[in-house]
Write a protein that holds these residues in place. Sequence first.
Motif, PDB file in Angstrom:
ATOM      1  N   MET A 706       0.916  -1.299   0.020  1.00  0.00           N
ATOM      2  CA  MET A 706      -0.035   0.042   0.105  1.00  0.00           C
ATOM      3  C   MET A 706       0.914   1.170  -0.037  1.00  0.00           C
ATOM      4  SD  MET A 706      -1.580   2.655   1.970  1.00  0.00           S
ATOM      5  CE  MET A 706      -1.849   1.794   3.567  1.00  0.00           C
ATOM      6  N   ARG A 707       0.737   2.167  -0.704  1.00  0.00           N
ATOM      7  CA  ARG A 707       1.534   3.245  -1.138  1.00  0.00           C
ATOM      8  C   ARG A 707       0.816   4.596  -0.309  1.00  0.00           C
ATOM      9  NH1 ARG A 707       3.030   2.958  -7.587  1.00  0.00           N
ATOM     10  NH2 ARG A 707       3.268   0.748  -7.616  1.00  0.00           N
ATOM     11  N   ALA A 708       0.920   4.632   0.969  1.00  0.00           N
ATOM     12  CA  ALA A 708       0.348   5.810   1.588  1.00  0.00           C
ATOM     13  C   ALA A 708       0.815   7.036   1.285  1.00  0.00           C
ATOM     14  CB  ALA A 708       0.479   5.221   3.045  1.00  0.00           C
ATOM     15  N   PRO A 709       2.102   7.047   0.920  1.00  0.00           N
ATOM     16  CA  PRO A 709       2.880   8.470   0.584  1.00  0.00           C
ATOM     17  C   PRO A 709       1.904   9.121  -0.598  1.00  0.00           C
ATOM     18  CG  PRO A 709       4.380   6.958   0.924  1.00  0.00           C
ATOM     19  CD  PRO A 709       3.288   6.221   1.023  1.00  0.00           C
ATOM     20  N   LEU A 710       1.342   8.579  -1.480  1.00  0.00           N
ATOM     21  CA  LEU A 710       0.705   8.970  -2.883  1.00  0.00           C
ATOM     22  C   LEU A 710      -0.530   9.289  -2.179  1.00  0.00           C
ATOM     23  CD1 LEU A 710       0.317   9.699  -5.729  1.00  0.00           C
ATOM     24  CD2 LEU A 710      -0.217   7.292  -6.044  1.00  0.00           C
ATOM     25  N   LEU A 711      -1.376   8.467  -1.654  1.00  0.00           N
ATOM     26  CA  LEU A 711      -2.546   8.959  -1.014  1.00  0.00           C
ATOM     27  C   LEU A 711      -2.549  10.000   0.044  1.00  0.00           C
ATOM     28  CD1 LEU A 711      -3.981   5.273  -0.553  1.00  0.00           C
ATOM     29  CD2 LEU A 711      -4.364   6.588  -2.382  1.00  0.00           C
ATOM     30  N   GLN A 712      -1.679   9.958   0.885  1.00  0.00           N
ATOM     31  CA  GLN A 712      -1.554  11.245   1.904  1.00  0.00           C
ATOM     32  C   GLN A 712      -1.209  12.426   1.072  1.00  0.00           C
ATOM     33  OE1 GLN A 712       1.528   9.695   4.118  1.00  0.00           O
ATOM     34  NE2 GLN A 712       0.079   8.586   5.627  1.00  0.00           N
ATOM     35  N   ARG A 713      -0.389  12.329   0.275  1.00  0.00           N
ATOM     36  CA  ARG A 713      -0.076  13.679  -0.619  1.00  0.00           C
ATOM     37  C   ARG A 713      -1.373  14.021  -1.422  1.00  0.00           C
ATOM     38  NH1 ARG A 713       3.133  13.958  -6.416  1.00  0.00           N
ATOM     39  NH2 ARG A 713       2.924  16.333  -6.786  1.00  0.00           N
ATOM     40  N   MET A 714      -2.400  13.213  -2.045  1.00  0.00           N
ATOM     41  CA  MET A 714      -3.508  13.379  -2.762  1.00  0.00           C
ATOM     42  C   MET A 714      -4.164  14.282  -1.703  1.00  0.00           C
ATOM     43  SD  MET A 714      -3.692  10.285  -4.898  1.00  0.00           S
ATOM     44  CE  MET A 714      -5.586  10.171  -5.065  1.00  0.00           C
ATOM     45  N   ALA A 715      -4.496  13.613  -0.442  1.00  0.00           N
ATOM     46  CA  ALA A 715      -5.425  14.447   0.595  1.00  0.00           C
ATOM     47  C   ALA A 715      -4.834  15.641   1.172  1.00  0.00           C
ATOM     48  CB  ALA A 715      -5.577  13.336   1.614  1.00  0.00           C
ATOM     49  N   LYS A 716      -3.850  15.831   1.201  1.00  0.00           N
ATOM     50  CA  LYS A 716      -2.886  16.973   1.903  1.00  0.00           C
ATOM     51  C   LYS A 716      -3.062  18.023   0.989  1.00  0.00           C
ATOM     52  CE  LYS A 716       1.229  18.646   4.123  1.00  0.00           C
ATOM     53  NZ  LYS A 716       2.429  18.203   4.413  1.00  0.00           N
ATOM     54  N   GLU A 717      -2.625  17.791  -0.431  1.00  0.00           N
ATOM     55  CA  GLU A 717      -2.813  19.120  -1.362  1.00  0.00           C
ATOM     56  C   GLU A 717      -4.014  19.437  -1.821  1.00  0.00           C
ATOM     57  OE1 GLU A 717       0.114  18.622  -4.325  1.00  0.00           O
ATOM     58  OE2 GLU A 717       1.538  17.661  -3.391  1.00  0.00           O
ATOM     59  N   THR A 718      -5.140  18.835  -1.538  1.00  0.00           N
ATOM     60  CA  THR A 718      -6.644  19.152  -2.083  1.00  0.00           C
ATOM     61  C   THR A 718      -7.276  19.533  -0.794  1.00  0.00           C
ATOM     62  OG1 THR A 718      -7.234  16.927  -2.128  1.00  0.00           O
ATOM     63  CG2 THR A 718      -6.485  17.799  -4.046  1.00  0.00           C
ATOM     64  N   GLY A 719      -6.863  19.298   0.420  1.00  0.00           N
ATOM     65  CA  GLY A 719      -7.557  19.766   1.681  1.00  0.00           C
ATOM     66  C   GLY A 719      -8.317  18.635   2.332  1.00  0.00           C
ATOM     67  N   GLY A 720      -8.120  17.493   1.755  1.00  0.00           N
ATOM     68  CA  GLY A 720      -8.926  16.456   2.100  1.00  0.00           C
ATOM     69  C   GLY A 720      -8.442  15.636   3.479  1.00  0.00           C
ATOM     70  N   ARG A 721      -8.552  14.432   3.500  1.00  0.00           N
ATOM     71  CA  ARG A 721      -7.909  13.486   4.566  1.00  0.00           C
ATOM     72  C   ARG A 721      -7.495  12.090   4.184  1.00  0.00           C
ATOM     73  NH1 ARG A 721     -10.675  12.389  10.654  1.00  0.00           N
ATOM     74  NH2 ARG A 721      -8.779  11.751  11.487  1.00  0.00           N
ATOM     75  N   PHE A 722      -6.477  11.676   4.706  1.00  0.00           N
ATOM     76  CA  PHE A 722      -6.289  10.088   4.723  1.00  0.00           C
ATOM     77  C   PHE A 722      -6.632   9.467   5.723  1.00  0.00           C
ATOM     78  CE2 PHE A 722      -3.189   6.773   5.451  1.00  0.00           C
ATOM     79  CZ  PHE A 722      -3.417   6.342   4.302  1.00  0.00           C
ATOM     80  N   TYR A 723      -7.290   8.131   5.371  1.00  0.00           N
ATOM     81  CA  TYR A 723      -7.759   7.452   6.346  1.00  0.00           C
ATOM     82  C   TYR A 723      -7.136   5.724   6.131  1.00  0.00           C
ATOM     83  CZ  TYR A 723     -11.467  10.570   6.505  1.00  0.00           C
ATOM     84  OH  TYR A 723     -12.151  11.746   6.454  1.00  0.00           O
ATOM     85  N   THR A 724      -7.287   5.052   6.845  1.00  0.00           N
ATOM     86  CA  THR A 724      -7.101   3.471   6.938  1.00  0.00           C
ATOM     87  C   THR A 724      -8.633   2.867   7.268  1.00  0.00           C
ATOM     88  OG1 THR A 724      -6.287   3.316   9.079  1.00  0.00           O
ATOM     89  CG2 THR A 724      -4.777   3.714   7.692  1.00  0.00           C
TER      90      THR A 724
END
Length: 777
Positions: A706-724
């Motif tokens: 699971m590539r958490a860094p890519l998903l976290q970047r998507m959430a952070k740069e758009t103002g969203g949030r990352f979950y598990t």
Amino acid sequence: MAHWLEGIFEFLFKYRPTEFAKASFAFGAPLSVALLLLVVAAVGVPAVMSYAGVRGKSNRRDRWVLGTLRVCALLVLMVCLFRPMLLLSAAVPQRNYVGVLVDDSRSMRIADKAGKARSDWVEHQFGGPDSVLLKKLREKFIVRLFSFSSGAQRVDSLRDLTFNASETHVGAAIEQARQELDGVPLSGLVVLSDGADNSRAPISDELLSLRAKSVPIFAVGLGADKFDKDIEIRRVEASHSVLKGGALVADLLVRQRGYSGEKVPLVVEDGGQIVSRDSITLPKDGDVAPIRVTVSARDAGARQFTFRIPVQKDEQVEQNNVQQAVVNVRDGREKILYIEGEPRYEMRFIKAAVEADSNLQLVVLQRTAENKFLRINVDSGGQLEGGFPKSRAELFAYRAVMVGDIEASFFTHDQLAMLADFVNVRGGGLMLLGGRRAFGEGGYAGTPLADVMPVVISGEAVPDSLTFFADLKVALAPGAENHAVSQIAASPSASKERWKELPPVSTTNRIRQVKPGAVTLITGTLAPNGRAGDPGEHLRSYEQQVLVYQRYGRGLSVAFPIQDSWAWQMDPTSPAEDQTYSRFWRQTMRWLTSDVPNRVVVSLPTDQANPKNPVAIRASVSDSLFIPRNDAKVVAHLKSDNGTTRDLPLDWAIDRDGEYRGTFTPDQPGIYTVRVDASVADGTTVGDTAYLRVADLNTEYYDAEMRAPLLQRMAKETGGRFYTPATAGTLAEDVALSKHGVTVVNQMDLWDMPVVLLLLVSLLAAEWAYRKARGLA
């Protein structure tokens, strides 16, 4: 742990941390609060001042402590009277849209969490109308469902997903979904994925577009970020073209978890037939280790080489233990020009070593007297009739040039410059052999060839006197065991041992320095009972590079300052049928010519592709002087396994001289032949061929953690949030707080938070406890 801490925070402060982060703070008390403040002050100030007049057992410190505790309690009550609150924008129920994108690729089948596939969580939480998270989202939003792989597609239900797509392009899928929902109030996009993206394209542009449109991404990362047990051949890099019978060198990147230090077999197949089997030691957990493999390319044509590590016990992913490469095994004849200054054994033995090789044409030009030459293996009576080539077109017709024991002054300055351009511009291979009239002793210092060579050439020309001599015992340099030149026996391990047995050779060229960036393949040390030094000088120890190379421009330059490699052929301890010497020179000449470009060079971005995927074709076109031509007529002839043909004209790329481009989409699996022909202004037609394997590839199983860094970047740069999956329970509430779409401001009281009551009780209890402890109660 983070989920547990968030639960404690919500218990104490009534709301979740996300709500505090999204909200603004305000007081809700009316203007009459000023009167209340006066009342509180009128009551509080005398109460506090009363401590100043207290005497008895109390001292000054007691009065300050008790006064401070009483003031703090009053301040807490006063703040509550002001009615503090959070002002939080929330989505109006059923007035906004949310897009839910579900990864439909094969990597979602991987069972890396308690033996359950990643797709199981999706099916449980979003699979049906009553699924937990889907139901919560539909209570607040109008939900649109998408499946995505290489693109996004609307679906009515996630039950129809097969999780069988062979590739994932996250950026393209998100952009397609956003465009489809562009005309509605959109609160955000929910992405359910393991983060695998094999598009090889940056996602920056898509994230910039989402920020501009104020569309946040709420990403749920599925799968384990680290496998417990897995072996993966991440990548294989091999030459796209090799001469028949030559050594194919492939570089593999191997990564593992759970098998650190273990030895496993590595099997190489050519068209399904095993051609090599060796044992490799796996690196430490998480490390990526480069592995070099050398095999013989025996059959001509488009060959499919497979590199495989057998599946080991308890591996979580079995499909990533194999990689494939398509190689064009050429059955041509490579023309090499070898010039010698005088008759000597070295030339005779080298010629004999490669004479039986039908894929090598060694054209020999040997000076017998001034302006007189012996020509061997020429194509016609006029070839090299005037000696060494005097024009670039004549010289550039060869694939490689070997310069033997001949002084630099034999060549004109233009011819030396041509030789430099032969490497730099034409991309040919150039090899300088040792001898009394070679390197610095031959006067090559300061010439154009001195810049090309991988060793520093210095000193004055001294052709008629022996100024230096050394007997050298050769050995492979570290890391050279799997190089093509090193393969002088049946296998790399046997070759390594054979190098240790070779007899000494001698040099009359003293090499003092190797250039930065050059690579040493063979080294030499002073042989037992040997001597080294100038006449009358014997050095006790001496080391020198025996074979060094470097890339120079488009070509390859090699230094081999040895004058009698034929000693390896005449080794009295070897059997008469020993092929060590022949193998060395055949492999060396094949290596010299292996990457020499043609006048047309066709290149594909990959040698393997999935069906229905566009493949870009690039072709560079040059004239006989290897000057790029922009006026050629270039056509790609495409042929599949089933005999289907198609012609595709290529257009000149305006931004690159001599480059032509086109794109085609293969429909069916198989090996595609891409033949590019170019007609240039002089009326000649030249071409080159590349091969493409089209198949249902398993790219989804590589780098599949699971590539958490890519998903976290998507959430952070758009103002969203990352979950598990463990923290995704608040997904619907968080999307509702995104402040996008149709929203309403909610007032959320803070005065009745449990932490306020706990604080007030703690202050009063602390005051009573202090009184009790000091005997003031």
